[in-house]
Design a protein around this motif. Structure first.
Motif, PDB file in Angstrom:
ATOM      1  N   LYS A  54       0.843  -1.203   0.000  1.00 53.22           N
ATOM      2  CA  LYS A  54       0.000   0.000   0.000  1.00 53.22           C
ATOM      3  C   LYS A  54       0.877   1.251   0.000  1.00 53.22           C
ATOM      4  O   LYS A  54       1.839   1.342   0.764  1.00 53.22           O
ATOM      5  CB  LYS A  54      -0.880   0.053   1.252  1.00 53.22           C
ATOM      6  N   PHE A  55       0.492   2.189  -0.833  1.00 52.91           N
ATOM      7  CA  PHE A  55       1.116   3.513  -0.823  1.00 52.91           C
ATOM      8  C   PHE A  55       0.089   4.490  -0.273  1.00 52.91           C
ATOM      9  O   PHE A  55      -1.042   4.533  -0.776  1.00 52.91           O
ATOM     10  CB  PHE A  55       1.543   3.919  -2.237  1.00 52.91           C
ATOM     11  N   GLY A  56       0.464   5.220   0.722  1.00 52.27           N
ATOM     12  CA  GLY A  56      -0.519   6.094   1.371  1.00 52.27           C
ATOM     13  C   GLY A  56      -0.081   7.539   1.442  1.00 52.27           C
ATOM     14  O   GLY A  56       1.106   7.863   1.400  1.00 52.27           O
ATOM     15  N   VAL A  57      -1.076   8.401   1.560  1.00 48.51           N
ATOM     16  CA  VAL A  57      -0.835   9.833   1.769  1.00 48.51           C
ATOM     17  C   VAL A  57      -1.617  10.244   3.008  1.00 48.51           C
ATOM     18  O   VAL A  57      -2.796   9.903   3.145  1.00 48.51           O
ATOM     19  CB  VAL A  57      -1.323  10.660   0.557  1.00 48.51           C
ATOM     20  N   ASN A  58      -0.951  10.949   3.910  1.00 52.59           N
ATOM     21  CA  ASN A  58      -1.627  11.427   5.116  1.00 52.59           C
ATOM     22  C   ASN A  58      -2.523  12.607   4.742  1.00 52.59           C
ATOM     23  O   ASN A  58      -2.056  13.730   4.541  1.00 52.59           O
ATOM     24  CB  ASN A  58      -0.591  11.839   6.159  1.00 52.59           C
ATOM     25  N   ALA A  59      -3.824  12.322   4.653  1.00 57.25           N
ATOM     26  CA  ALA A  59      -4.772  13.365   4.235  1.00 57.25           C
ATOM     27  C   ALA A  59      -4.960  14.418   5.327  1.00 57.25           C
ATOM     28  O   ALA A  59      -5.345  15.555   5.048  1.00 57.25           O
ATOM     29  CB  ALA A  59      -6.111  12.728   3.901  1.00 57.25           C
ATOM     30  N   GLY A  60      -4.658  14.043   6.557  1.00 57.02           N
ATOM     31  CA  GLY A  60      -4.804  14.978   7.677  1.00 57.02           C
ATOM     32  C   GLY A  60      -3.879  16.178   7.556  1.00 57.02           C
ATOM     33  O   GLY A  60      -4.172  17.253   8.065  1.00 57.02           O
ATOM     34  N   ARG A  61      -2.750  15.963   6.869  1.00 52.17           N
ATOM     35  CA  ARG A  61      -1.798  17.070   6.709  1.00 52.17           C
ATOM     36  C   ARG A  61      -2.411  18.239   5.927  1.00 52.17           C
ATOM     37  O   ARG A  61      -2.004  19.373   6.100  1.00 52.17           O
ATOM     38  CB  ARG A  61      -0.548  16.577   5.980  1.00 52.17           C
ATOM     39  N   PHE A  62      -3.387  17.914   5.071  1.00 48.49           N
ATOM     40  CA  PHE A  62      -4.006  18.987   4.281  1.00 48.49           C
ATOM     41  C   PHE A  62      -4.888  19.892   5.152  1.00 48.49           C
ATOM     42  O   PHE A  62      -5.200  21.008   4.766  1.00 48.49           O
ATOM     43  CB  PHE A  62      -4.794  18.403   3.114  1.00 48.49           C
ATOM     44  N   SER A  63      -5.278  19.382   6.331  1.00 44.41           N
ATOM     45  CA  SER A  63      -6.087  20.216   7.233  1.00 44.41           C
ATOM     46  C   SER A  63      -5.260  21.361   7.820  1.00 44.41           C
ATOM     47  O   SER A  63      -5.793  22.280   8.418  1.00 44.41           O
ATOM     48  CB  SER A  63      -6.691  19.369   8.350  1.00 44.41           C
ATOM     49  N   ASP A  64      -3.916  21.292   7.651  1.00 42.75           N
ATOM     50  CA  ASP A  64      -3.069  22.400   8.130  1.00 42.75           C
ATOM     51  C   ASP A  64      -3.467  23.730   7.497  1.00 42.75           C
ATOM     52  O   ASP A  64      -3.321  24.782   8.109  1.00 42.75           O
ATOM     53  CB  ASP A  64      -1.600  22.128   7.805  1.00 42.75           C
ATOM     54  N   TYR A  65      -3.947  23.663   6.250  1.00 41.87           N
ATOM     55  CA  TYR A  65      -4.358  24.901   5.581  1.00 41.87           C
ATOM     56  C   TYR A  65      -5.421  25.627   6.389  1.00 41.87           C
ATOM     57  O   TYR A  65      -5.487  26.853   6.406  1.00 41.87           O
ATOM     58  CB  TYR A  65      -4.898  24.589   4.182  1.00 41.87           C
ATOM     59  N   LEU A  66      -6.241  24.827   7.093  1.00 41.89           N
ATOM     60  CA  LEU A  66      -7.338  25.398   7.874  1.00 41.89           C
ATOM     61  C   LEU A  66      -6.918  25.663   9.320  1.00 41.89           C
ATOM     62  O   LEU A  66      -7.169  26.725   9.870  1.00 41.89           O
ATOM     63  CB  LEU A  66      -8.520  24.421   7.830  1.00 41.89           C
ATOM     64  N   PHE A  67      -6.258  24.654   9.926  1.00 40.28           N
ATOM     65  CA  PHE A  67      -6.011  24.725  11.365  1.00 40.28           C
ATOM     66  C   PHE A  67      -4.631  25.251  11.739  1.00 40.28           C
ATOM     67  O   PHE A  67      -4.433  25.743  12.835  1.00 40.28           O
ATOM     68  CB  PHE A  67      -6.190  23.338  11.991  1.00 40.28           C
TER      69      PHE A  67
END
Lengths: 229, 156
Positions: A45-58
């Motif tokens: 599996k190749f994964g991307v931490n989608a939570g990191r994109f919430s940095d734009y908001l938080f």
């Protein structure tokens, strides 16, 4: 602190909704319980931490990326490597702060599910290492009676190690596409113990003021299947 | 559809709580030296020395007056961030005498918090003083931090 807590709650709720809905979507791939298979690679599996994109908001002062590779051994054991980059650029009235660095984490996940072998509900551990540096410029210190002083702090590098335990869920939402979240407990083992100029954020670990950190991550994965029945 | 509605609800609730968070500095940002003043000389007591006491430094543009800023027989001030020594003068409008104390110190810069920024902490290594009015003095705590004040006791 309050902001971070709500971020975790937010992440947890969203991933719970998505992951729970994803379970049991493909009933054809369930295997019979009790059959022992030799250890073989079932997929990568190749994964991307989608939570990191919430940095734009938080956390708009932070730009960070995180990806992972996990090797699925019989849907039971998963060898995992996660790596990422983080950059902080914080500008306030009385100082500006810059930090950037990399991290890598390696460990194993263990799937507790027996009846849903392509999905994952399990526990894991990681050892993490982060190498980063930070500096501060345009530091203005005001005093009631003395004149205002301006100074800066030169670039300082750190090497931080930590241990991480996790509990998480990964659900196959589409063929070979997975969504998942993990609740994490991170324990700092060494590094970045500068009491005077404590790092704002340790890449991959978080704030440096606590030895133990709680966290939530949510990932999107693509699996290259092997030996899949 | 239900998922989208749930996510939307969570976002609205979250933005409400986030709007309540504060970016204001909530800590003390100056490291101070508390000067505890004990007037034992009856002549000074009789002229109301403490109530008319003023403290200043040649580098300041103003003075600290006990009646305005003093509390419980003490006056607090910070040390010089520009030099490794600080000269403080104690005087009273009811007497022509005055005393000078020079503190020799070192400072270190501390990152207090992202909201507050940086502050200086000081360590007093030694001091010298004149004895026109001062009888004796004792440095009780030579570490000045934003958490804990340094303390010097002066007997007049």
């Amino acid at each position: 602190m309050k902001k971070e807590l709500f971020r975790y709650i937010f992440s947890f709720l969203i991933l719970s909704i998505i992951s729970i809905n994803s379970f049991g979507q493909d009933e054809n791939i369930y295997v019979e319980e009790g059959i022992k298979e030799p250890l073989q690679i079932k997929g990568v599996k190749f994964g991307v931490n989608a939570g990191r994109f919430s940095d734009y908001l938080f956390k708009p002062e932070r730009i960070s990326y995180e990806g992972s590779i996990d090797i699925n051994l019989c849907n039971k054991y998963f060898g995992v490597i996660e790596a990422g980059y983080s950059e902080i650029s914080l500008t306030k009235d009385n100082y500006s702060y810059i930090s950037d660095g990399y991290f890598i984490k390696a460990g194993m996940d263990y799937n507790l599910l027996k009846a849903y072998p392509t999905d994952f509900l399990g526990i894991g551990f990681r050892f993490g290492n982060s190498v980063f540096s930070h500096s501060a410029n345009d530091i203005i210190i005001e005093s009631e009676h003395w004149s205002t002083t301006q100074t800066s702090i030169e670039n300082t590098s750190y090497n931080v190690y930590w241990f991480e335990a996790s509990f998480g869920v990964k659900g196959e939402v589409l063929k070979n596409i997975y969504l998942g979240w993990s609740a994490l407990v991170k324990i700092k083992l060494s590094g970045a113990n500068d009491e005077n100029f404590s790092p704002y954020d340790i890449p991959g670990f978080g704030g440096s003021s606590e030895l133990v950190k709680l966290g939530v991550t949510y990932y999107i994965y693509y699996q290259i299947p092997f030996n899949r029945k | 559809m239900r998922i989208i509605r749930n996510i939307f609800f969570v976002l609205i609730t979250l933005s409400y709580f986030l709007s309540c968070t504060s970016d204001q500095c909530e800590f003390e940002t100056e490291s101070l030296l508390r000067t505890e003043i004990n007037v034992v000389d009856t002549n000074l007591i009789n002229i109301g020395f403490l109530d008319s006491l003023s403290v200043y430094s040649p580098a300041w543009e103003d003075s600290i007056h006990y009646l305005e800023e003093g509390t419980a027989n003490s006056i607090s001030f910070s040390l010089s961030p520009d030099n490794d020594y600080t000269t403080i003068i104690f005087t009273s409008k009811n007497t022509s005498n005055k005393d000078t104390i020079t503190f020799y110190h070192q400072k270190e810069i501390i990152f207090l918090s992202p909201e507050c920024g940086f502050v200086y902490n000081f360590t007093i290594n030694s001091f010298t003083n004149t004895e026109n009015l001062i009888d004796s003095l004792e440095l009780v705590n030579n570490e000045l931090t934003t958490d804990e004040k340094g303390i010097i006791q002066i007997y007049f």
